[in-house]
Design a protein around this motif. Structure first.
Motif, PDB file in Angstrom:
ATOM      1  N   THR A 165      23.609 -32.976  -3.776  1.00 18.78           N
ATOM      2  CA  THR A 165      23.712 -33.030  -5.324  1.00 18.78           C
ATOM      3  C   THR A 165      24.399 -34.071  -5.794  1.00 18.78           C
ATOM      4  OG1 THR A 165      23.560 -30.443  -5.175  1.00 18.78           O
ATOM      5  CG2 THR A 165      24.524 -31.494  -7.204  1.00 18.78           C
ATOM      6  N   TYR A 166      23.776 -34.702  -6.814  1.00 20.07           N
ATOM      7  CA  TYR A 166      24.387 -36.005  -7.459  1.00 20.07           C
ATOM      8  C   TYR A 166      24.594 -35.959  -8.788  1.00 20.07           C
ATOM      9  CZ  TYR A 166      22.313 -38.094  -3.093  1.00 20.07           C
ATOM     10  OH  TYR A 166      21.946 -38.467  -2.079  1.00 20.07           O
ATOM     11  N   ALA A 167      25.782 -36.369  -9.256  1.00 21.98           N
ATOM     12  CA  ALA A 167      26.376 -36.276 -10.707  1.00 21.98           C
ATOM     13  C   ALA A 167      26.076 -37.643 -11.237  1.00 21.98           C
ATOM     14  CB  ALA A 167      27.778 -36.007 -10.714  1.00 21.98           C
ATOM     15  N   TRP A 168      25.358 -37.526 -12.454  1.00 20.14           N
ATOM     16  CA  TRP A 168      24.912 -38.731 -13.255  1.00 20.14           C
ATOM     17  C   TRP A 168      25.766 -38.736 -14.575  1.00 20.14           C
ATOM     18  CZ3 TRP A 168      20.502 -41.995 -12.045  1.00 20.14           C
ATOM     19  CH2 TRP A 168      19.967 -41.711 -11.098  1.00 20.14           C
ATOM     20  N   SER A 169      26.214 -40.056 -14.871  1.00 16.84           N
ATOM     21  CA  SER A 169      26.780 -40.103 -16.140  1.00 16.84           C
ATOM     22  C   SER A 169      26.376 -41.250 -16.837  1.00 16.84           C
ATOM     23  CB  SER A 169      28.448 -40.214 -15.787  1.00 16.84           C
ATOM     24  OG  SER A 169      29.158 -40.360 -17.158  1.00 16.84           O
TER      25      SER A 169
ATOM     26  N   VAL B 281      26.260 -39.477   5.627  1.00 18.03           N
ATOM     27  CA  VAL B 281      25.797 -40.957   5.595  1.00 18.03           C
ATOM     28  C   VAL B 281      24.516 -41.096   4.781  1.00 18.03           C
ATOM     29  CG1 VAL B 281      25.342 -43.275   6.817  1.00 18.03           C
ATOM     30  CG2 VAL B 281      27.254 -41.606   7.474  1.00 18.03           C
ATOM     31  N   ALA B 282      23.708 -40.521   5.008  1.00 22.17           N
ATOM     32  CA  ALA B 282      22.249 -40.667   4.377  1.00 22.17           C
ATOM     33  C   ALA B 282      22.350 -40.434   2.917  1.00 22.17           C
ATOM     34  CB  ALA B 282      21.352 -39.748   5.338  1.00 22.17           C
ATOM     35  N   ALA B 283      23.185 -39.064   2.711  1.00 17.48           N
ATOM     36  CA  ALA B 283      23.489 -38.668   1.330  1.00 17.48           C
ATOM     37  C   ALA B 283      24.081 -39.922   0.416  1.00 17.48           C
ATOM     38  CB  ALA B 283      24.001 -37.490   1.204  1.00 17.48           C
ATOM     39  N   GLU B 284      25.134 -40.307   1.028  1.00 18.57           N
ATOM     40  CA  GLU B 284      26.075 -41.564   0.214  1.00 18.57           C
ATOM     41  C   GLU B 284      24.998 -42.752  -0.036  1.00 18.57           C
ATOM     42  OE1 GLU B 284      28.708 -41.532  -1.057  1.00 18.57           O
ATOM     43  OE2 GLU B 284      29.994 -40.133  -0.319  1.00 18.57           O
ATOM     44  N   ASP B 285      24.295 -42.998   1.258  1.00 18.24           N
ATOM     45  CA  ASP B 285      23.408 -44.055   1.085  1.00 18.24           C
ATOM     46  C   ASP B 285      22.131 -44.040  -0.271  1.00 18.24           C
ATOM     47  OD1 ASP B 285      24.728 -45.438   3.036  1.00 18.24           O
ATOM     48  OD2 ASP B 285      22.944 -45.102   4.483  1.00 18.24           O
ATOM     49  N   LEU B 286      21.852 -42.825  -0.487  1.00 21.76           N
ATOM     50  CA  LEU B 286      20.904 -42.675  -1.453  1.00 21.76           C
ATOM     51  C   LEU B 286      21.679 -42.665  -2.726  1.00 21.76           C
ATOM     52  CD1 LEU B 286      18.046 -41.883  -2.590  1.00 21.76           C
ATOM     53  CD2 LEU B 286      18.670 -39.565  -2.441  1.00 21.76           C
ATOM     54  N   GLY B 287      22.866 -42.151  -2.793  1.00 20.42           N
ATOM     55  CA  GLY B 287      23.673 -42.355  -4.040  1.00 20.42           C
ATOM     56  C   GLY B 287      23.959 -43.825  -4.424  1.00 20.42           C
TER      57      GLY B 287
ATOM     58  N   ALA C 190      21.819 -46.202  -3.580  1.00 23.81           N
ATOM     59  CA  ALA C 190      20.433 -46.800  -4.244  1.00 23.81           C
ATOM     60  C   ALA C 190      20.309 -46.446  -5.529  1.00 23.81           C
ATOM     61  CB  ALA C 190      19.425 -46.276  -3.249  1.00 23.81           C
ATOM     62  N   LEU C 191      20.509 -45.095  -5.717  1.00 25.35           N
ATOM     63  CA  LEU C 191      20.348 -44.365  -7.176  1.00 25.35           C
ATOM     64  C   LEU C 191      21.050 -45.341  -8.246  1.00 25.35           C
ATOM     65  CD1 LEU C 191      20.133 -40.853  -6.374  1.00 25.35           C
ATOM     66  CD2 LEU C 191      18.165 -42.271  -7.183  1.00 25.35           C
ATOM     67  N   ARG C 192      22.370 -45.604  -7.911  1.00 24.05           N
ATOM     68  CA  ARG C 192      23.306 -46.265  -8.911  1.00 24.05           C
ATOM     69  C   ARG C 192      22.811 -47.534  -9.136  1.00 24.05           C
ATOM     70  NH1 ARG C 192      27.449 -44.264  -6.781  1.00 24.05           N
ATOM     71  NH2 ARG C 192      27.697 -46.050  -5.159  1.00 24.05           N
ATOM     72  N   SER C 193      22.359 -48.460  -7.880  1.00 23.55           N
ATOM     73  CA  SER C 193      21.844 -49.705  -8.331  1.00 23.55           C
ATOM     74  C   SER C 193      20.558 -49.973  -8.657  1.00 23.55           C
ATOM     75  CB  SER C 193      22.132 -50.536  -7.075  1.00 23.55           C
ATOM     76  OG  SER C 193      21.285 -50.056  -5.968  1.00 23.55           O
ATOM     77  N   GLY C 194      19.694 -48.651  -8.359  1.00 24.78           N
ATOM     78  CA  GLY C 194      18.226 -48.877  -8.516  1.00 24.78           C
ATOM     79  C   GLY C 194      17.392 -49.579  -7.487  1.00 24.78           C
ATOM     80  N   ASP C 195      18.278 -49.977  -6.570  1.00 24.18           N
ATOM     81  CA  ASP C 195      17.350 -50.778  -5.626  1.00 24.18           C
ATOM     82  C   ASP C 195      17.102 -49.883  -4.289  1.00 24.18           C
ATOM     83  OD1 ASP C 195      16.700 -52.335  -3.495  1.00 24.18           O
ATOM     84  OD2 ASP C 195      18.592 -53.268  -3.080  1.00 24.18           O
ATOM     85  N   LEU C 196      15.940 -49.353  -4.567  1.00 23.38           N
ATOM     86  CA  LEU C 196      15.179 -48.013  -3.604  1.00 23.38           C
ATOM     87  C   LEU C 196      14.350 -48.498  -2.784  1.00 23.38           C
ATOM     88  CD1 LEU C 196      14.957 -45.381  -6.604  1.00 23.38           C
ATOM     89  CD2 LEU C 196      16.538 -45.263  -4.720  1.00 23.38           C
ATOM     90  N   ALA C 197      14.149 -49.862  -2.577  1.00 20.89           N
ATOM     91  CA  ALA C 197      13.017 -50.317  -1.891  1.00 20.89           C
ATOM     92  C   ALA C 197      13.188 -49.965  -0.303  1.00 20.89           C
ATOM     93  CB  ALA C 197      12.833 -51.830  -2.083  1.00 20.89           C
ATOM     94  N   ASP C 198      14.285 -50.355   0.057  1.00 22.74           N
ATOM     95  CA  ASP C 198      14.548 -49.923   1.712  1.00 22.74           C
ATOM     96  C   ASP C 198      14.963 -48.502   2.101  1.00 22.74           C
ATOM     97  OD1 ASP C 198      13.884 -52.610   1.968  1.00 22.74           O
ATOM     98  OD2 ASP C 198      15.889 -53.130   1.688  1.00 22.74           O
ATOM     99  N   PHE C 199      15.068 -47.808   1.100  1.00 25.51           N
ATOM    100  CA  PHE C 199      15.629 -46.363   1.184  1.00 25.51           C
ATOM    101  C   PHE C 199      14.408 -45.369   1.727  1.00 25.51           C
ATOM    102  CE2 PHE C 199      17.011 -41.987   0.961  1.00 25.51           C
ATOM    103  CZ  PHE C 199      18.394 -42.138   1.385  1.00 25.51           C
TER     104      PHE C 199
END
Length: 663
Positions: A120-124, A52-58, A60-69
């Motif tokens: 591990t995160y995959a970026w495209s 759950v924590a890993a998915e939540d960071l994904g 946040a990284l996708r949207s750029g909204d990292l303020a609350d993570f």
């Protein structure tokens, strides 16, 4: 009775024992519940699920909204701000990235009880239609335990490398397009016309001189380059309005261009010559109106390209370079670099995709013949627009299409629209042949004739060729009145059809470039309009290309469809026309008389290989006398045109002679 009394006395203790047992059970149950409650109240909260924590960071990284993570940092950096700064250029140039969780490692516990795992995160990143930058990054997570009675949180260890592999603090990502090798333009027999050639970009480097000298430097440079008043004023204005350290481009020249004094340019303070390369023809003027030029893409070109062209790209600006830019430019390469703002460090490449070189464009132009045509026109020194066009009767290939200096960069050869004058009598004669006349048929050539209006012959027309004469004589000396006199025999539709049989007025479907093949109305607006059409006036129009096509059709014995750009379709045989070989043979006979005894005899006397010719002059819409000559030499049809001349024989004739006799 004693026994009964004894039995009753024994039953009472058994009931008391059952009650006691129930009491004991109740006490035990209560004690157990108390123990369980105590355990529940005193136990540690469970560890939150790592997925759950890993998915939540994904997310946040996708949207750029990292303020609350929840993240841990070793510096004062704000992750959300760093994210925005790192990806600012990428987001401006592309669509947003897709980020997905690909997996996590098992949770491990350290000696101090801290839990950890790595996600591990995959970026495209879709950087272009067929170019996607893909990579993975690893993010360490830690869990230190609960916060009081709260479960606590998994925290990501923040670093720039989360955003891109090996990204360092302070670096930013940028997308750069790398220019593809532009395709060459080649001519007949595979000879290169346009290819990458060494050039110098010449301009004012404002950082090299004091501000008080900027204006003088721009004026001096303009003088060295031979600029006129308008170009000089533009250079001065751009120099004054640009930044203090700007380089203001004036011109791009070939490295060995003899028209410019390179030493003088290099020795002028504030003038800078930057070496480079550019797709160029053999000389600055070689077929320039046809080939066009290349340069940095304008805002209009970028907007119309649907994303194919970006700011800074070198593209075709005009002519064939622009018309075939998609083919010639190929596909640019793309690279992603890491840079540090306000640093002199070289950008670090993180990813690159090679571009695809442009494909060559094949033309029918004969390089030697084109150069010769341009030299002939330059030597003639005509101040008004002029042109020479040569067309191969066998293939329809345009071998030369030169416009003189008086055309001032306009493609007179291919696009000029002028009344063809007496050169149109080739088509008029074909109409007469189709209506029963022969070269020996007698026609009347009076000094003047009235058909809706008065028509007469040109000044100096030989009196020996007036009166009742054979058609061959009237044609050889270009008798206007004899041609106009056949207005009742040959209809306007007949003239239109005869012209079309010679390639005049067709669409030019094989040409592959901008070109005008003339217009001959199928209906006359009046009797005078019909009569004037016989001598290439009224509404009849042609270009030098069109009249060279007429001559080539006569030379080859069938309708020629001209071709400049060679394509799979253009390489196929010409579509069969309506001109018959016997008709063409008779026209060649008539045209030979023009050379032997007629209006071209002086200009073309003794020129080897000339089959025939026709002179012409016409009153242009601006009052100028447009002069023409067409000729056949072997299998080649040639047209010479000058917008403002005397007669076809005296102005266009010498130019034709120089072209046919030179090399």
């Amino acid at each position: 009775m004693p026994p009964a009394a004894g039995q009753q006395a024994a039953a009472v203790p058994r009931r008391r024992r059952a009650g006691a047992v129930l009491g004991i059970v109740a006490v035990v149950a209560f004690a157990a519940a108390a123990v369980l409650l105590g355990w529940f109240l005193l136990r540690e909260p469970p560890v939150p699920p790592q997925d759950v924590a890993a998915e939540d960071l994904g997310t946040a990284l996708r949207s750029g909204d990292l303020a609350d993570f929840p993240v841990t940092t070793t510096t004062s950096v704000v992750p959300e701000e760093q994210y925005e700064a790192v990806f600012a250029d990428l987001v401006d140039d592309t669509a947003e990235a897709d980020v997905s969780l690909t997996g996590t490692t098992p949770v491990e516990e350290s000696d101090d009880g801290t839990l950890s795992f790595t996600a591990t995160y995959a970026w495209s990143w879709p950087l272009a239609e067929d170019a996607t930058w893909e990579y993975t990054t690893d993010v360490p997570f830690t869990y230190s335990g609960p916060d009081g009675r709260e479960p606590g949180e998994w925290q990501a260890a923040w670093s720039p490398a989360i955003l891109a592999p090996e990204l360092e603090s302070g670096e930013r990502l940028a997308v750069e397009r790398t220019a593809a090798q532009r395709g060459d333009i080649i001519g007949a027999d595979g000879e290169t016309i346009v290819t990458e050639r060494d050039v110098l970009t010449v301009g004012v480097d404002k950082s090299r001189v004091a501000a008080s000298e900027w204006n003088a430097t721009a004026n001096t440079l303009a003088d060295l380059l031979g600029f006129g008043e308008e170009a000089t004023a533009d250079l001065v204005a751009r120099t004054e309005s640009s930044g203090e350290k700007a380089f203001v481009q004036a011109i791009v020249i070939r490295v060995n261009d003899p028209d410019y004094d390179r030493s003088a340019l290099e020795e002028t303070p504030g003038v800078l010559l930057i070496p480079g390369s550019r797709a160029l023809a053999p000389t600055a003027g070689f077929a320039r109106p046809i080939l066009g030029t290349t340069g940095k893409a304008t805002a209009e070109i970028i907007e119309k390209s649907d994303g194919r062209v970006a700011a800074g790209d070198i593209v075709g600006i005009s002519g064939l370079q622009a018309a075939y830019d998609d083919q010639l430019s190929g596909a640019p390469g793309i690279r992603v670099v890491a840079t540090k703002p306000d640093s002199d460090d070289e950008a670090r490449e993180l990813w690159a995709k090679d571009g695809e070189s442009g494909k060559p464009l094949e033309l029918t132009l004969d390089v030697a013949m084109q150069k010769h045509a341009e030299r002939v026109l330059a030597d003639a020194g005509e101040e008004s627009p002029s042109a020479i066009v040569a067309v191969d009767a066998r293939t329809g290939g345009v071998l030369a299409a030169a416009s003189g200096e008086g055309s001032q960069g306009y493609d007179t050869a291919m696009l000029g629209q002028y009344p063809p004058g007496s050169t149109f009598k080739i088509a008029a004669a074909l109409g007469m042949l189709r209506n029963g006349l022969t070269p020996d048929s007698t026609v009347s050539c009076p000094d003047r004739i009235v058909v809706g209006k008065e028509f007469d012959n040109v000044d100096g027309y030989p009196s020996s060729a007036t009166g009742d004469v054979p058609l061959r004589t009237a044609f050889a000396h270009s008798c206007n009145t004899a041609m106009v006199g056949q207005h009742d025999l040959v209809s306007q539709q007949d003239l239109h059809d005869a012209a079309a049989s010679l390639g005049l007025g067709l669409e030019g479907s094989r040409l592959g470039a901008a070109g005008y093949l003339g217009d001959v109305p199928a209906e006359a607006s009046s009797e005078a309009d019909h009569a004037a059409s016989f001598i290439g006036q009224a509404r009849v129009l042609a270009s030098p290309l069109a009249m060279a096509t007429v001559a080539a059709s006569v030379a080859g014995g069938s309708t020629v469809s001209p071709m400049l750009v060679v394509t799979d379709d253009a390489e196929s045989d010409q579509a069969p026309g309506t001109l018959r070989e016997d008709e063409a043979a008779t026209l060649r006979e008539l045209m030979s008389g023009v050379v032997e005894v007629g209006s071209a005899s002086q200009a073309l006397a003794g020129v080897p290989g000339v089959v025939g010719a026709k002179t012409g002059s016409a009153q242009g819409n601006d009052g100028r006398t447009n002069v023409w000559m067409v000729a056949i030499k072997g299998d080649i049809g040639v047209a010479v045109f000058v917008e403002d001349g005397e007669f076809g024989s005296t102005t266009a004739g010498p130019i034709m002679r120089d072209f046919l006799t030179g090399s």
